[in-house]
Design a protein around this motif. Structure first.
Motif, PDB file in Angstrom:
ATOM      1  N   VAL A   1     -15.293   4.313  -7.164  1.00 36.68           N
ATOM      2  CA  VAL A   1     -15.584   5.496  -6.344  1.00 36.68           C
ATOM      3  C   VAL A   1     -14.853   5.361  -5.013  1.00 36.68           C
ATOM      4  O   VAL A   1     -14.926   4.330  -4.351  1.00 36.68           O
ATOM      5  N   ARG A   2     -14.135   6.413  -4.632  1.00 40.71           N
ATOM      6  CA  ARG A   2     -13.387   6.393  -3.367  1.00 40.71           C
ATOM      7  C   ARG A   2     -14.338   6.371  -2.179  1.00 40.71           C
ATOM      8  O   ARG A   2     -15.438   6.928  -2.232  1.00 40.71           O
ATOM      9  N   ASP A   3     -13.881   5.757  -1.073  1.00 43.44           N
ATOM     10  CA  ASP A   3     -14.687   5.667   0.141  1.00 43.44           C
ATOM     11  C   ASP A   3     -15.097   7.041   0.649  1.00 43.44           C
ATOM     12  O   ASP A   3     -16.212   7.226   1.128  1.00 43.44           O
ATOM     13  N   ALA A   4     -14.214   8.004   0.566  1.00 42.41           N
ATOM     14  CA  ALA A   4     -14.510   9.339   1.083  1.00 42.41           C
ATOM     15  C   ALA A   4     -15.652   9.997   0.313  1.00 42.41           C
ATOM     16  O   ALA A   4     -16.466  10.713   0.900  1.00 42.41           O
ATOM     17  N   VAL A   5     -15.746   9.759  -0.983  1.00 40.32           N
ATOM     18  CA  VAL A   5     -16.829  10.332  -1.789  1.00 40.32           C
ATOM     19  C   VAL A   5     -18.155   9.696  -1.398  1.00 40.32           C
ATOM     20  O   VAL A   5     -19.154  10.389  -1.155  1.00 40.32           O
ATOM     21  N   ALA A   6     -18.171   8.368  -1.299  1.00 43.74           N
ATOM     22  CA  ALA A   6     -19.389   7.674  -0.879  1.00 43.74           C
ATOM     23  C   ALA A   6     -19.758   8.076   0.550  1.00 43.74           C
ATOM     24  O   ALA A   6     -20.933   8.274   0.870  1.00 43.74           O
ATOM     25  N   GLY A   7     -18.752   8.210   1.401  1.00 45.88           N
ATOM     26  CA  GLY A   7     -18.985   8.584   2.785  1.00 45.88           C
ATOM     27  C   GLY A   7     -19.636   9.946   2.922  1.00 45.88           C
ATOM     28  O   GLY A   7     -20.484  10.160   3.802  1.00 45.88           O
ATOM     29  N   THR A   8     -19.261  10.877   2.069  1.00 47.97           N
ATOM     30  CA  THR A   8     -19.853  12.216   2.098  1.00 47.97           C
ATOM     31  C   THR A   8     -21.355  12.135   1.854  1.00 47.97           C
ATOM     32  O   THR A   8     -22.148  12.770   2.552  1.00 47.97           O
ATOM     33  N   HIS A   9     -21.751  11.333   0.873  1.00 43.38           N
ATOM     34  CA  HIS A   9     -23.177  11.159   0.579  1.00 43.38           C
ATOM     35  C   HIS A   9     -23.892  10.460   1.733  1.00 43.38           C
ATOM     36  O   HIS A   9     -24.999  10.854   2.119  1.00 43.38           O
TER      37      HIS A   9
ATOM     38  N   ASP B   1     -13.916   3.317   9.117  1.00 45.68           N
ATOM     39  CA  ASP B   1     -12.612   2.664   8.957  1.00 45.68           C
ATOM     40  C   ASP B   1     -11.591   3.612   8.345  1.00 45.68           C
ATOM     41  O   ASP B   1     -11.894   4.753   8.004  1.00 45.68           O
ATOM     42  N   GLY B   2     -10.387   3.127   8.203  1.00 49.83           N
ATOM     43  CA  GLY B   2      -9.271   3.955   7.753  1.00 49.83           C
ATOM     44  C   GLY B   2      -9.348   4.429   6.317  1.00 49.83           C
ATOM     45  O   GLY B   2      -8.538   5.248   5.896  1.00 49.83           O
ATOM     46  N   GLY B   3     -10.326   3.955   5.528  1.00 49.32           N
ATOM     47  CA  GLY B   3     -10.463   4.394   4.144  1.00 49.32           C
ATOM     48  C   GLY B   3     -11.000   5.808   4.020  1.00 49.32           C
ATOM     49  O   GLY B   3     -11.005   6.385   2.939  1.00 49.32           O
ATOM     50  N   TYR B   4     -11.472   6.355   5.103  1.00 48.24           N
ATOM     51  CA  TYR B   4     -12.036   7.700   5.084  1.00 48.24           C
ATOM     52  C   TYR B   4     -10.978   8.722   5.456  1.00 48.24           C
ATOM     53  O   TYR B   4     -10.061   8.440   6.211  1.00 48.24           O
ATOM     54  N   ARG B   5     -11.104   9.908   4.933  1.00 47.75           N
ATOM     55  CA  ARG B   5     -10.085  10.935   5.091  1.00 47.75           C
ATOM     56  C   ARG B   5     -10.573  12.081   5.964  1.00 47.75           C
ATOM     57  O   ARG B   5     -11.736  12.197   6.294  1.00 47.75           O
ATOM     58  N   ARG B   6      -9.651  12.946   6.283  1.00 47.39           N
ATOM     59  CA  ARG B   6      -9.886  14.060   7.189  1.00 47.39           C
ATOM     60  C   ARG B   6     -11.020  14.980   6.719  1.00 47.39           C
ATOM     61  O   ARG B   6     -11.805  15.452   7.531  1.00 47.39           O
TER      62      ARG B   6
ATOM     63  N   HIS C   1     -16.505  17.381   7.283  1.00 50.64           N
ATOM     64  CA  HIS C   1     -17.861  17.480   6.731  1.00 50.64           C
ATOM     65  C   HIS C   1     -18.880  16.979   7.750  1.00 50.64           C
ATOM     66  O   HIS C   1     -19.925  17.609   7.959  1.00 50.64           O
ATOM     67  N   ALA C   2     -18.587  15.855   8.384  1.00 45.54           N
ATOM     68  CA  ALA C   2     -19.497  15.308   9.403  1.00 45.54           C
ATOM     69  C   ALA C   2     -19.636  16.260  10.577  1.00 45.54           C
ATOM     70  O   ALA C   2     -20.742  16.444  11.109  1.00 45.54           O
ATOM     71  N   THR C   3     -18.549  16.894  10.971  1.00 48.20           N
ATOM     72  CA  THR C   3     -18.588  17.850  12.080  1.00 48.20           C
ATOM     73  C   THR C   3     -19.512  19.019  11.748  1.00 48.20           C
ATOM     74  O   THR C   3     -20.278  19.468  12.601  1.00 48.20           O
ATOM     75  N   ARG C   4     -19.461  19.495  10.503  1.00 47.42           N
ATOM     76  CA  ARG C   4     -20.353  20.583  10.086  1.00 47.42           C
ATOM     77  C   ARG C   4     -21.820  20.165  10.167  1.00 47.42           C
ATOM     78  O   ARG C   4     -22.705  20.995  10.363  1.00 47.42           O
ATOM     79  N   LEU C   5     -22.082  18.848  10.014  1.00 51.10           N
ATOM     80  CA  LEU C   5     -23.451  18.338  10.081  1.00 51.10           C
ATOM     81  C   LEU C   5     -23.848  17.940  11.505  1.00 51.10           C
ATOM     82  O   LEU C   5     -24.945  17.434  11.731  1.00 51.10           O
TER      83      LEU C   5
END
Length: 153
Positions: A27-35, A53-58, A63-67
């Motif tokens: 599972v990609r970091d960005a997918v886990a990060g979203t959860h 860290d750098g494994g996360y994407r734009r 998504h975090a900004t919306r939250l």
């Protein structure tokens, strides 16, 4: 195909656990990060800033900004080789180190991700209880403590 598990955590500034997610290693970091960002926004609405860290994407930052969370990606300096502690990111690495004091977490013994997450929560509960009571953290790595353990029989 990547075999194994990935432990993703969110900590506060002192390094105490706010959220944990155990997934397949593929599972990609960005997918886990979203959860994880969703968990943090729901359980800890006062959180307003996060460093990742750098494994996360734009798209995760958006998504975090919306939250309502201002997320900043901490990058390594260009040309850096080997291990280099990154500002703010070392707090999470230190928490992973504290978790590794618990022998059950040094390997992936659990068959279900939810059980693995529960073991991480238990390890953090133990860590916090020891800090509150002033007890030393017992480590399976410390040979002096192993020698003091009475043998059965």
């Amino acid at each position: 195909m990547i075999v194994g598990r990935k432990r993703s955590i969110v900590t506060d500034t002192p390094g105490l656990l706010l959220a944990v997610l155990v997934t397949a290693a593929s599972v990609r970091d960005a997918v886990a990060g979203t959860h994880l960002v969703g968990q943090v926004a729901t359980a800890h609405p006062s959180v307003r800033k996060a460093w990742v860290d750098g494994g996360y994407r734009r798209h995760l930052v958006e998504h975090a900004t919306r939250l309502g969370i201002d997320m900043e990606i901490v990058q390594r300096a260009p040309g850096t080789r080997g291990f280099t502690p990154l500002p703010k990111r070392w707090t999470v690495e230190r928490t992973y180190g504290w978790l590794m004091f618990h022998r059950r977490l040094t390997r992936d013994y659990e068959t279900l991700p939810a059980r693995s997450e529960a073991m991480i929560h238990l390890a953090m509960t133990d860590l916090m209880a020891r800090r509150l009571t002033g007890e030393a953290t017992i480590s399976w790595r410390d040979p002096t403590l192993r020698d003091q353990t009475p043998m059965p029989g």
